[in-house]
Scaffold this motif. Structure first.
Motif, short mmCIF file in Angstrom:
data_model
loop_
_atom_site.label_atom_id
_atom_site.label_comp_id
_atom_site.label_asym_id
_atom_site.label_seq_id
_atom_site.Cartn_x
_atom_site.Cartn_y
_atom_site.Cartn_z
N GLN A 151 61.08 40.64 87.86
CA GLN A 151 61.08 41.60 88.95
C GLN A 151 61.88 42.83 88.59
O GLN A 151 62.68 42.81 87.66
CB GLN A 151 61.65 40.99 90.23
N LYS A 152 61.65 43.92 89.33
CA LYS A 152 62.45 45.13 89.20
C LYS A 152 63.58 45.01 90.22
O LYS A 152 63.36 44.54 91.33
CB LYS A 152 61.60 46.37 89.49
N THR A 153 64.78 45.40 89.85
CA THR A 153 65.91 45.32 90.78
C THR A 153 65.86 46.47 91.77
O THR A 153 65.09 47.42 91.62
CB THR A 153 67.26 45.36 90.03
N ASP A 154 66.69 46.39 92.81
CA ASP A 154 66.81 47.46 93.80
C ASP A 154 67.75 48.56 93.35
O ASP A 154 68.02 49.49 94.09
CB ASP A 154 67.30 46.88 95.13
N SER A 155 68.24 48.47 92.14
CA SER A 155 69.17 49.44 91.59
C SER A 155 68.52 50.83 91.51
O SER A 155 67.31 50.95 91.33
CB SER A 155 69.60 49.01 90.18
N SER A 156 69.35 51.86 91.64
CA SER A 156 68.82 53.22 91.48
C SER A 156 68.49 53.52 90.01
O SER A 156 67.84 54.50 89.70
CB SER A 156 69.83 54.25 92.00
N PHE A 157 68.96 52.64 89.12
CA PHE A 157 68.60 52.72 87.71
C PHE A 157 67.39 51.82 87.49
O PHE A 157 67.14 50.90 88.24
CB PHE A 157 69.77 52.25 86.83
N GLU A 158 66.62 52.09 86.46
CA GLU A 158 65.43 51.29 86.18
C GLU A 158 65.85 49.99 85.47
O GLU A 158 65.80 49.90 84.25
CB GLU A 158 64.46 52.10 85.30
N MET A 159 66.23 48.98 86.25
CA MET A 159 66.69 47.70 85.71
C MET A 159 65.73 46.59 86.11
O MET A 159 65.17 46.62 87.21
CB MET A 159 68.10 47.38 86.23
N TYR A 160 65.55 45.64 85.21
CA TYR A 160 64.62 44.54 85.42
C TYR A 160 65.30 43.20 85.19
O TYR A 160 66.17 43.08 84.33
CB TYR A 160 63.44 44.66 84.45
N VAL A 161 64.86 42.18 85.93
CA VAL A 161 65.29 40.81 85.68
C VAL A 161 64.27 40.20 84.74
O VAL A 161 63.07 40.17 85.04
CB VAL A 161 65.36 39.99 86.99
N ASP A 194 62.26 33.63 76.47
CA ASP A 194 61.64 32.37 76.06
C ASP A 194 62.66 31.28 75.77
O ASP A 194 62.32 30.10 75.75
CB ASP A 194 60.74 32.59 74.84
N THR A 195 63.92 31.65 75.59
CA THR A 195 64.98 30.68 75.35
C THR A 195 65.48 30.06 76.66
O THR A 195 66.30 29.17 76.64
CB THR A 195 66.18 31.35 74.65
N GLY A 196 64.99 30.58 77.81
CA GLY A 196 65.40 30.06 79.11
C GLY A 196 66.50 30.87 79.78
O GLY A 196 66.85 30.62 80.92
N VAL A 197 67.04 31.86 79.07
CA VAL A 197 68.11 32.70 79.60
C VAL A 197 67.51 33.79 80.48
O VAL A 197 66.52 34.41 80.10
CB VAL A 197 68.91 33.34 78.44
N SER A 198 68.10 34.01 81.66
CA SER A 198 67.70 35.13 82.52
C SER A 198 68.73 36.23 82.40
O SER A 198 69.93 35.97 82.44
CB SER A 198 67.61 34.67 83.98
N ILE A 199 68.25 37.47 82.23
CA ILE A 199 69.16 38.61 82.07
C ILE A 199 68.63 39.80 82.87
O ILE A 199 67.48 39.81 83.29
CB ILE A 199 69.30 39.02 80.59
N VAL A 200 69.50 40.77 83.08
CA VAL A 200 69.11 42.06 83.66
C VAL A 200 69.22 43.08 82.53
O VAL A 200 70.23 43.14 81.84
CB VAL A 200 70.03 42.44 84.84
N ALA A 201 68.16 43.87 82.35
CA ALA A 201 68.15 44.85 81.26
C ALA A 201 67.34 46.07 81.66
O ALA A 201 66.44 45.98 82.49
CB ALA A 201 67.55 44.22 80.00
N GLY A 202 67.68 47.18 81.04
CA GLY A 202 66.93 48.41 81.23
C GLY A 202 65.89 48.56 80.14
O GLY A 202 65.90 47.84 79.14
N PRO A 203 64.98 49.52 80.30
CA PRO A 203 63.87 49.67 79.36
C PRO A 203 64.28 50.08 77.95
O PRO A 203 63.48 49.97 77.03
CB PRO A 203 62.99 50.74 80.01
N SER A 204 65.52 50.51 77.74
CA SER A 204 65.95 50.83 76.37
C SER A 204 66.27 49.57 75.58
O SER A 204 66.43 49.63 74.37
CB SER A 204 67.17 51.75 76.39
#
Length: 56
Positions: free
Chosen positions: A23-33, A37-47
């Motif tokens: 999903q895309k976060t509600d952040s004013s920055f373009e951040m995604y959850v 494939d390793t099972g880890v969930s992270i938040v990261a930007g498109p860079s």
């Protein structure tokens, strides 16, 4: 802009690991959850990732 379900490959931090955008976060920055494939969930930007090319 990326959308839910897009396959991505990390280019920073978890370089070389593939995953999917949850999903895309509600952040004013373009951040995604992402779930990698390793099972880890992270938040990261498109860079930090690129969209994976679909194999034919």
């Amino acid at each position: 802009m990326y959308k839910q379900g897009d396959r991505v490959q990390m280019t920073k931090g978890y370089k070389g690991i593939s995953g999917v955008i949850n999903q895309k976060t509600d952040s004013s920055f373009e951040m995604y959850v992402l779930t990698l494939d390793t099972g880890v969930s992270i938040v990261a930007g498109p860079s930090a990732f690129v969209r994976e090319e679909r194999s034919k």
